[in-house]
Write a protein that holds these residues in place. Structure first.
Motif, PDB file in Angstrom:
ATOM      1  N   VAL A 171      53.930  53.935  -2.056  1.00  0.00           N
ATOM      2  CA  VAL A 171      55.083  53.038  -2.200  1.00  0.00           C
ATOM      3  C   VAL A 171      54.717  51.592  -1.902  1.00  0.00           C
ATOM      4  CG1 VAL A 171      57.391  52.484  -1.338  1.00  0.00           C
ATOM      5  CG2 VAL A 171      56.730  54.877  -1.685  1.00  0.00           C
ATOM      6  N   ASP A 172      53.968  51.367  -0.832  1.00  0.00           N
ATOM      7  CA  ASP A 172      53.724  50.005  -0.373  1.00  0.00           C
ATOM      8  C   ASP A 172      52.365  49.443  -0.760  1.00  0.00           C
ATOM      9  OD1 ASP A 172      56.219  49.812   0.925  1.00  0.00           O
ATOM     10  OD2 ASP A 172      55.432  50.937   2.644  1.00  0.00           O
ATOM     11  N   GLY A 173      51.360  50.287  -0.870  1.00  0.00           N
ATOM     12  CA  GLY A 173      50.005  49.806  -1.085  1.00  0.00           C
ATOM     13  C   GLY A 173      49.324  49.485   0.228  1.00  0.00           C
ATOM     14  N   LYS A 174      48.028  49.137   0.155  1.00  0.00           N
ATOM     15  CA  LYS A 174      47.263  48.919   1.379  1.00  0.00           C
ATOM     16  C   LYS A 174      46.220  47.828   1.173  1.00  0.00           C
ATOM     17  CE  LYS A 174      46.267  52.506   3.750  1.00  0.00           C
ATOM     18  NZ  LYS A 174      45.674  53.803   4.215  1.00  0.00           N
ATOM     19  N   HIS A 175      46.116  46.946   2.186  1.00  0.00           N
ATOM     20  CA  HIS A 175      45.047  45.940   2.196  1.00  0.00           C
ATOM     21  C   HIS A 175      43.840  46.539   2.893  1.00  0.00           C
ATOM     22  CE1 HIS A 175      43.101  42.261   4.189  1.00  0.00           C
ATOM     23  NE2 HIS A 175      42.694  42.320   2.935  1.00  0.00           N
ATOM     24  N   LEU A 176      42.677  46.485   2.235  1.00  0.00           N
ATOM     25  CA  LEU A 176      41.444  47.045   2.772  1.00  0.00           C
ATOM     26  C   LEU A 176      40.432  45.912   2.937  1.00  0.00           C
ATOM     27  CD1 LEU A 176      41.395  50.084   0.339  1.00  0.00           C
ATOM     28  CD2 LEU A 176      42.070  50.124   2.746  1.00  0.00           C
ATOM     29  N   PRO A 177      40.214  45.436   4.165  1.00  0.00           N
ATOM     30  CA  PRO A 177      39.270  44.327   4.385  1.00  0.00           C
ATOM     31  C   PRO A 177      37.861  44.705   3.940  1.00  0.00           C
ATOM     32  CG  PRO A 177      40.640  44.696   6.321  1.00  0.00           C
ATOM     33  CD  PRO A 177      40.868  45.874   5.405  1.00  0.00           C
ATOM     34  N   SER A 178      37.085  43.699   3.554  1.00  0.00           N
ATOM     35  CA  SER A 178      35.717  43.950   3.125  1.00  0.00           C
ATOM     36  C   SER A 178      34.761  43.820   4.310  1.00  0.00           C
ATOM     37  CB  SER A 178      35.307  42.956   2.032  1.00  0.00           C
ATOM     38  OG  SER A 178      35.347  41.634   2.550  1.00  0.00           O
ATOM     39  N   PRO A 179      33.586  44.439   4.220  1.00  0.00           N
ATOM     40  CA  PRO A 179      32.575  44.239   5.273  1.00  0.00           C
ATOM     41  C   PRO A 179      32.209  42.762   5.374  1.00  0.00           C
ATOM     42  CG  PRO A 179      31.979  46.077   3.837  1.00  0.00           C
ATOM     43  CD  PRO A 179      33.124  45.389   3.182  1.00  0.00           C
ATOM     44  N   LYS A 180      31.943  42.297   6.597  1.00  0.00           N
ATOM     45  CA  LYS A 180      31.597  40.895   6.820  1.00  0.00           C
ATOM     46  C   LYS A 180      30.103  40.683   6.640  1.00  0.00           C
ATOM     47  CE  LYS A 180      35.837  39.841   7.712  1.00  0.00           C
ATOM     48  NZ  LYS A 180      36.616  39.117   6.675  1.00  0.00           N
ATOM     49  N   VAL A 181      29.738  39.797   5.726  1.00  0.00           N
ATOM     50  CA  VAL A 181      28.336  39.481   5.464  1.00  0.00           C
ATOM     51  C   VAL A 181      28.202  37.983   5.214  1.00  0.00           C
ATOM     52  CG1 VAL A 181      27.823  41.746   4.449  1.00  0.00           C
ATOM     53  CG2 VAL A 181      28.603  39.881   2.969  1.00  0.00           C
ATOM     54  N   ASP A 182      26.978  37.488   5.256  1.00  0.00           N
ATOM     55  CA  ASP A 182      26.700  36.093   4.905  1.00  0.00           C
ATOM     56  C   ASP A 182      26.375  36.045   3.412  1.00  0.00           C
ATOM     57  OD1 ASP A 182      27.010  35.141   7.521  1.00  0.00           O
ATOM     58  OD2 ASP A 182      24.955  35.696   8.034  1.00  0.00           O
ATOM     59  N   ALA A 183      27.325  35.538   2.614  1.00  0.00           N
ATOM     60  CA  ALA A 183      27.166  35.531   1.162  1.00  0.00           C
ATOM     61  C   ALA A 183      26.165  34.468   0.724  1.00  0.00           C
ATOM     62  CB  ALA A 183      28.502  35.288   0.482  1.00  0.00           C
ATOM     63  N   VAL A 184      25.348  34.855  -0.256  1.00  0.00           N
ATOM     64  CA  VAL A 184      24.385  33.940  -0.858  1.00  0.00           C
ATOM     65  C   VAL A 184      24.801  33.601  -2.287  1.00  0.00           C
ATOM     66  CG1 VAL A 184      21.991  33.735  -1.658  1.00  0.00           C
ATOM     67  CG2 VAL A 184      22.481  34.748   0.576  1.00  0.00           C
ATOM     68  N   ASP A 185      25.301  34.591  -3.027  1.00  0.00           N
ATOM     69  CA  ASP A 185      25.659  34.418  -4.433  1.00  0.00           C
ATOM     70  C   ASP A 185      26.676  35.495  -4.789  1.00  0.00           C
ATOM     71  OD1 ASP A 185      25.826  34.158  -7.177  1.00  0.00           O
ATOM     72  OD2 ASP A 185      23.675  34.292  -7.551  1.00  0.00           O
ATOM     73  N   THR A 186      27.867  35.088  -5.193  1.00  0.00           N
ATOM     74  CA  THR A 186      28.928  36.057  -5.498  1.00  0.00           C
ATOM     75  C   THR A 186      28.881  36.573  -6.933  1.00  0.00           C
ATOM     76  OG1 THR A 186      30.463  34.262  -6.066  1.00  0.00           O
ATOM     77  CG2 THR A 186      30.472  35.051  -3.785  1.00  0.00           C
ATOM     78  N   THR A 187      27.920  36.083  -7.753  1.00  0.00           N
ATOM     79  CA  THR A 187      27.801  36.560  -9.125  1.00  0.00           C
ATOM     80  C   THR A 187      27.614  38.066  -9.143  1.00  0.00           C
ATOM     81  OG1 THR A 187      26.735  34.479  -9.730  1.00  0.00           O
ATOM     82  CG2 THR A 187      26.572  36.288 -11.302  1.00  0.00           C
ATOM     83  N   ALA A 188      28.410  38.757  -9.935  1.00  0.00           N
ATOM     84  CA  ALA A 188      28.338  40.214 -10.132  1.00  0.00           C
ATOM     85  C   ALA A 188      28.866  41.026  -8.961  1.00  0.00           C
ATOM     86  CB  ALA A 188      26.940  40.678 -10.494  1.00  0.00           C
ATOM     87  N   ALA A 189      29.476  40.384  -7.977  1.00  0.00           N
ATOM     88  CA  ALA A 189      30.058  41.158  -6.870  1.00  0.00           C
ATOM     89  C   ALA A 189      31.170  42.073  -7.388  1.00  0.00           C
ATOM     90  CB  ALA A 189      30.607  40.217  -5.804  1.00  0.00           C
ATOM     91  N   GLY A 190      32.054  41.526  -8.218  1.00  0.00           N
ATOM     92  CA  GLY A 190      33.126  42.346  -8.782  1.00  0.00           C
ATOM     93  C   GLY A 190      32.592  43.448  -9.670  1.00  0.00           C
ATOM     94  N   THR A 242      24.722  39.272  -0.799  1.00  0.00           N
ATOM     95  CA  THR A 242      23.662  38.739   0.078  1.00  0.00           C
ATOM     96  C   THR A 242      22.386  38.447  -0.690  1.00  0.00           C
ATOM     97  OG1 THR A 242      22.778  40.931   0.687  1.00  0.00           O
ATOM     98  CG2 THR A 242      24.601  40.054   2.017  1.00  0.00           C
ATOM     99  N   ARG A 243      22.429  38.635  -2.024  1.00  0.00           N
ATOM    100  CA  ARG A 243      21.244  38.442  -2.871  1.00  0.00           C
ATOM    101  C   ARG A 243      21.592  37.534  -4.044  1.00  0.00           C
ATOM    102  NH1 ARG A 243      20.047  44.971  -3.327  1.00  0.00           N
ATOM    103  NH2 ARG A 243      19.472  45.278  -1.143  1.00  0.00           N
ATOM    104  N   GLU A 244      20.595  36.905  -4.604  1.00  0.00           N
ATOM    105  CA  GLU A 244      20.822  36.018  -5.737  1.00  0.00           C
ATOM    106  C   GLU A 244      20.806  36.796  -7.053  1.00  0.00           C
ATOM    107  OE1 GLU A 244      18.152  32.746  -5.799  1.00  0.00           O
ATOM    108  OE2 GLU A 244      18.766  31.974  -3.849  1.00  0.00           O
ATOM    109  N   GLY A 245      21.540  36.253  -8.042  1.00  0.00           N
ATOM    110  CA  GLY A 245      21.519  36.809  -9.391  1.00  0.00           C
ATOM    111  C   GLY A 245      22.595  37.843  -9.620  1.00  0.00           C
ATOM    112  N   ALA A 246      22.660  38.285 -10.882  1.00  0.00           N
ATOM    113  CA  ALA A 246      23.652  39.288 -11.255  1.00  0.00           C
ATOM    114  C   ALA A 246      23.036  40.675 -11.073  1.00  0.00           C
ATOM    115  CB  ALA A 246      24.122  39.055 -12.690  1.00  0.00           C
ATOM    116  N   GLN A 247      22.394  41.204 -12.102  1.00  0.00           N
ATOM    117  CA  GLN A 247      21.812  42.540 -11.978  1.00  0.00           C
ATOM    118  C   GLN A 247      20.748  42.649 -10.888  1.00  0.00           C
ATOM    119  OE1 GLN A 247      20.784  44.189 -15.838  1.00  0.00           O
ATOM    120  NE2 GLN A 247      22.744  43.523 -16.704  1.00  0.00           N
ATOM    121  N   PRO A 248      19.937  41.617 -10.640  1.00  0.00           N
ATOM    122  CA  PRO A 248      18.962  41.751  -9.544  1.00  0.00           C
ATOM    123  C   PRO A 248      19.614  41.977  -8.174  1.00  0.00           C
ATOM    124  CG  PRO A 248      18.311  39.971 -11.008  1.00  0.00           C
ATOM    125  CD  PRO A 248      19.704  40.381 -11.424  1.00  0.00           C
TER     126      PRO A 248
END
Length: 321
Positions: free
Chosen positions: A253-272, A305-311
């Protein structure tokens, strides 16, 4: 027990683990990636740090993610008759992905994506579709048997919309689980698509485009998820970057917020794309939806935490360690 025996047992356990089947219908691009101190303003020229050319495209990224994260994967798409196309095909095959349904255009070049990543790990992307535009409803019709073998069918919006709808409709007709990542989202989805979607997975910007609602917080995502579910999507999972995901699932009925693990991001490309590939692989394996979401989140947290998309996309053993 000897180290060799332990290694053999681990290998046997991996081979014995169930592997679901995921078919990805989508785009394949060669990513041209420049890193710069910040994203440029209109008309501005910036000096960049580095440049790399790597396989990408949302379809390709999600296929690689699903394969590395435990699924048997098949790809339905199209590349050009050029060096980029040959490289993309070879990179998929190296991941063990079935490329029997990967066509080669005689006219259009392979798609490309121009990507700038700044020092805050944010990116700006321009896509030129090229051969991706030649993935047509006829391509879907020709691969009925491949789609019928899939446990999960994954689509995005970097191929023609009529093709995406055809793939979703085939999945519904064949009783397969369908996932739509509505990216890039330029307009609201056609109303008759929603009943074809088992899991609608936009990010906050895409959800805002689909609903007309500004989304900055999990509460904003809650309202958007309810609006999208009201249109007919069975489940809505909105990814919120570092804030995690908001999931509104069938029967909830309401849904749920699920926090993500905390990390030091380097490149968000391809995270989704990593999240979706991991989520699809776990669903195909038969995992509970909540477990599949958590698995996808852990995989995406490693990727940023890594650079690039597929890499940057991790392998299953890294996520389950």
């Amino acid at each position: 027990m000897s180290d060799n025996a332990k290694s053999t047992d681990a290998s046997n356990a991996t081979q014995a683990a169930p592997r679901g089947r995921v078919t990805v219908v989508g785009s394949l691009n060669m990513d041209l990636v420049a890193r710069a101190p910040r994203l440029p303003m209109p008309g501005e020229t910036l000096a960049g740090h580095t440049f790399a050319q790597v396989p990408g495209g949302k379809g390709g990224n999600q296929a690689v993610a699903a394969a590395r994260l435990g699924a048997q994967v098949a790809m339905i798409g199209c590349v050009g008759q050029d060096a980029n196309g040959a490289t993309l095909r070879a990179s998929l095959e190296a991941e063990g992905i079935d490329c029997a349904a990967l066509a080669t255009s005689e006219h259009a070049p392979t798609g490309v994506a121009l990507i700038i990543v700044d020092d805050a790990s944010q990116n700006a992307i321009v896509i030129v579709a090229g051969s991706n535009a030649e993935v047509t409803p006829a391509s879907i019709d020709a691969q009925e048997a491949m789609l019928a073998r899939a446990d999960v069918i994954v689509c995005q919006l970097e191929t023609p919309p009529e093709t995406v709808r055809a793939a979703l409709a085939a999945g519904r007709r064949l009783g397969r689980t369908t996932i739509l990542n509505p990216a890039p989202a330029a307009n609201a989805l056609p109303g008759d698509w929603f009943a074809l979607i088992d899991y609608l997975i936009p990010n906050e910007l895409e959800a805002a485009t689909l609903t007309g609602m500004a989304i900055a917080t999990p509460d904003d995502a809650r309202r958007a998820a309810h609006a999208l579910k009201a249109r007919g999507a069975r489940n809505v999972v909105i990814t919120l970057g570092g804030q995690g995901v908001f999931a509104l699932l069938d029967g909830d009925v309401d849904g749920k917020h699920l926090p993500s693990p905390k990390v030091d991001a380097v490149d968000t490309t391809a995270a989704g794309d990593t999240f979706i590939g991991g989520f699809a692989a776990e669903l195909a394996r038969g995992s509970a939806v909540a477990d599949a979401i958590a698995f996808g989140q852990r995989a995406a947290a490693i990727a940023v935490t890594r650079e690039g998309a597929q890499p940057s996309i991790p392998h299953r053993a890294e996520v389950t360690a």
